[in-house]
Design an enzyme around this catalytic site. Structure first.
Site, mmCIF file in Angstrom:
data_model
loop_
_atom_site.group_PDB
_atom_site.id
_atom_site.type_symbol
_atom_site.label_atom_id
_atom_site.label_comp_id
_atom_site.label_asym_id
_atom_site.label_seq_id
_atom_site.Cartn_x
_atom_site.Cartn_y
_atom_site.Cartn_z
ATOM 1 N N HIS A 190 22.649 52.962 157.456
ATOM 2 C CA HIS A 190 22.900 52.694 158.862
ATOM 3 C C HIS A 190 23.074 53.979 159.628
ATOM 4 O O HIS A 190 22.548 54.531 160.315
ATOM 5 C CB HIS A 190 23.547 51.043 158.798
ATOM 6 C CG HIS A 190 23.533 50.215 158.349
ATOM 7 N ND1 HIS A 190 23.001 49.319 158.555
ATOM 8 C CD2 HIS A 190 23.972 49.435 157.124
ATOM 9 C CE1 HIS A 190 22.846 48.526 157.391
ATOM 10 N NE2 HIS A 190 23.127 48.765 156.564
ATOM 11 N N ASP A 191 24.504 54.399 159.524
ATOM 12 C CA ASP A 191 25.747 54.745 160.021
ATOM 13 C C ASP A 191 24.811 56.768 159.783
ATOM 14 O O ASP A 191 24.412 57.546 161.349
ATOM 15 C CB ASP A 191 26.841 54.941 160.551
ATOM 16 C CG ASP A 191 27.679 53.994 160.490
ATOM 17 O OD1 ASP A 191 28.248 54.248 160.505
ATOM 18 O OD2 ASP A 191 26.909 52.950 161.060
ATOM 19 N N ASN A 247 34.985 48.209 160.743
ATOM 20 C CA ASN A 247 35.251 48.136 159.521
ATOM 21 C C ASN A 247 36.128 47.679 159.139
ATOM 22 O O ASN A 247 36.288 46.891 157.702
ATOM 23 C CB ASN A 247 34.845 49.629 158.585
ATOM 24 C CG ASN A 247 32.856 49.813 159.053
ATOM 25 O OD1 ASN A 247 32.283 48.435 159.003
ATOM 26 N ND2 ASN A 247 32.389 50.647 158.513
ATOM 27 N N THR A 303 28.766 55.007 165.392
ATOM 28 C CA THR A 303 28.563 54.158 165.002
ATOM 29 C C THR A 303 29.186 53.202 164.115
ATOM 30 O O THR A 303 29.261 52.826 163.282
ATOM 31 C CB THR A 303 28.232 55.209 163.335
ATOM 32 O OG1 THR A 303 29.910 55.838 163.001
ATOM 33 C CG2 THR A 303 28.073 56.958 163.795
ATOM 34 N N ASP A 321 29.483 54.765 157.312
ATOM 35 C CA ASP A 321 30.149 55.894 158.950
ATOM 36 C C ASP A 321 30.576 57.364 158.016
ATOM 37 O O ASP A 321 30.430 58.637 158.061
ATOM 38 C CB ASP A 321 31.046 55.838 159.383
ATOM 39 C CG ASP A 321 31.098 54.676 160.372
ATOM 40 O OD1 ASP A 321 31.280 53.190 159.140
ATOM 41 O OD2 ASP A 321 31.178 54.477 161.114
ATOM 42 N N PHE A 375 26.447 43.462 162.871
ATOM 43 C CA PHE A 375 28.217 43.898 162.812
ATOM 44 C C PHE A 375 28.416 44.685 164.289
ATOM 45 O O PHE A 375 29.714 44.467 164.849
ATOM 46 C CB PHE A 375 28.826 44.059 161.946
ATOM 47 C CG PHE A 375 29.827 45.027 161.548
ATOM 48 C CD1 PHE A 375 30.935 45.909 162.144
ATOM 49 C CD2 PHE A 375 30.625 43.383 161.031
ATOM 50 C CE1 PHE A 375 32.052 46.355 162.156
ATOM 51 C CE2 PHE A 375 31.893 44.032 161.061
ATOM 52 C CZ PHE A 375 32.841 45.014 162.099
ATOM 53 N N ASN A 376 27.906 46.447 164.320
ATOM 54 C CA ASN A 376 28.886 46.571 165.440
ATOM 55 C C ASN A 376 28.712 46.458 166.522
ATOM 56 O O ASN A 376 29.846 46.185 167.999
ATOM 57 C CB ASN A 376 27.585 47.679 165.546
ATOM 58 C CG ASN A 376 28.611 48.552 164.382
ATOM 59 O OD1 ASN A 376 29.482 48.839 164.092
ATOM 60 N ND2 ASN A 376 27.255 50.166 164.209
ATOM 61 N N ASP A 386 33.649 54.593 163.132
ATOM 62 C CA ASP A 386 35.086 53.232 162.027
ATOM 63 C C ASP A 386 34.753 53.454 160.587
ATOM 64 O O ASP A 386 34.128 52.725 160.002
ATOM 65 C CB ASP A 386 34.299 52.122 162.739
ATOM 66 C CG ASP A 386 33.341 51.443 162.102
ATOM 67 O OD1 ASP A 386 33.037 50.712 162.027
ATOM 68 O OD2 ASP A 386 31.868 51.956 161.935
HETATM 69 O O1 RIB Z 1 25.707 47.045 161.012
HETATM 70 C C1 RIB Z 1 25.990 48.304 160.114
HETATM 71 C C2 RIB Z 1 27.115 48.381 160.951
HETATM 72 O O2 RIB Z 1 28.179 48.571 160.664
HETATM 73 C C3 RIB Z 1 27.457 50.105 159.973
HETATM 74 O O3 RIB Z 1 27.859 50.745 161.551
HETATM 75 C C4 RIB Z 1 28.296 50.093 159.410
HETATM 76 O O4 RIB Z 1 29.495 51.100 159.216
HETATM 77 C C5 RIB Z 1 28.852 48.541 160.229
HETATM 78 O O5 RIB Z 1 30.424 48.843 160.855
HETATM 79 CA CA CA Z 2 30.177 52.185 160.885
#
Ligand code: RIB
Ligand code: CA
Length: 314
Positions: free
Chosen positions: A243-244, A41, A127, A16, A169-170, A11
């Protein structure tokens, strides 16, 4: 020897975008068959456009992009444009891509290609919210054993949440999708905040990128500097977690991380803890192991690899 057959479901999204630029730098290691995109996102139209832009930026315009689900399976959409900018790519200049996504929806593509390719051949790097994969599994449960492995960024155990007190979040963005994936029997590697918060783009690490002059490295530095400002302004205040990119780094160098087998369950009902990842290391008949959970990361080693990958761009 050809690279690992891989589909990246994402996303984009600033981190990403970094993950994609890293993955697309080494075609001999990662044979990216397709990029599928999902709302997360930012909205689904923007994540698809951004993926098309990023493949061109990486000089890999031949990789097809398939636009996916534009909303979660059940709950209302949530976005994170406050962290990723209104375009989803921070303050990178954004123009229309030379070529847009393919006409085939991402979920149809996932089902079709997983059925067509030999069982156990394709790895999925996820991701963003798991909506595309979950919808594909819902429509075609037969694809689950045909997936080699799912390596995803999501969840939190020790670190607590980043979108709510108890959810990352994801997973929070589509908890029902994550629940389907966790119950599907796919081989799941889940790299949550417990490891991504260990791999942060500190000023010293970002400075290492200054010596790299390729357009891709310059873009990564710009993306990380944007994230650093955003984290300082509205985030946790520290350097931005990678993160990703951790998903791609694990695929290329799993020795940089330590995983632990667990039982993973997803909160899909409680308004207070929606999207919480219940990671239970004490497994039993009632709690069978269904995931490998990231617990440690070698941050300096990770950044060495990030620099090595970006140096691959001419
Ligand atoms: O929490 C981090 C994740 O949430 C990552 O994938 C970032 O791109 C958001 O999508
Ligand atoms: Ca992401």
């Amino acid at each position: 020897m050809p690279g690992l057959p891989l589909i990246i479901d994402c996303d984009p999204g600033v981190d990403d975008a970094v993950a994609l630029l890293l993955a697309l730098a080494v075609p001999e290691r990662l044979d990216v068959l397709a990029i599928t995109t999902v709302a997360g996102n930012v909205g689904g139209d923007l994540t698809a456009r951004n993926a098309c832009l990023l493949r061109e930026m990486a000089g890999r315009a031949g990789i097809p992009v398939f636009a996916g689900q534009d909303r979660p399976l059940v709950r209302d959409p949530v976005v994170a444009d406050h962290f990723h900018g209104v375009t989803g790519l921070g303050d990178l200049p954004v123009q229309p891509p030379a070529r847009g996504p393919e006409p085939e929806p991402a979920v149809d593509h996932l089902v079709r290609v997983l059925r067509a390719r030999p069982a156990g051949e394709i790895t999925l790097a996820v991701t963003g919210p798991m909506t595309n994969l979950a919808e594909a599994l819902r429509r075609a449960p037969d694809i689950a054993p045909r997936i080699r492995q799912v390596v995803a960024m999501g969840g939190a155990r020790r670190e607590g949440g980043n979108i709510t007190a108890s959810a990352e979040f994801n997973i929070h963005a589509d908890p029902d999708a994550a629940d389907i994936v966790a119950r599907s029997g796919v081989e799941l590697v889940l790299l949550g905040l417990d490891v991504t918060h260990q791999v942060t783009a500190t000023p010293a690490r970002r400075a290492r990128l200054s010596g790299l002059e390729s357009p891709q490295a310059v873009a990564v530095r710009q993306l990380l500097d944007f994230s650093a400002r955003t984290e300082a302004e509205i985030g946790m205040g520290g350097p931005p977690p990678m993160h990703d990119p951790c998903v791609i780094l694990w695929l290329l160098a799993p020795g940089l991380f330590r995983l632990r087998s667990c039982h993973l369950a997803i909160e899909t009902r409680s308004p207070l803890t929606l999207g919480h990842t219940a990671v239970e290391f004490r497994t039993s008949d009632r709690h069978p192991q269904n995931a490998l959970w990231g617990i440690e990361a070698d941050a300096d080693g990770a950044f060495d690899l990030i620099c090595d990958l970006l140096e691959r761009y001419p």
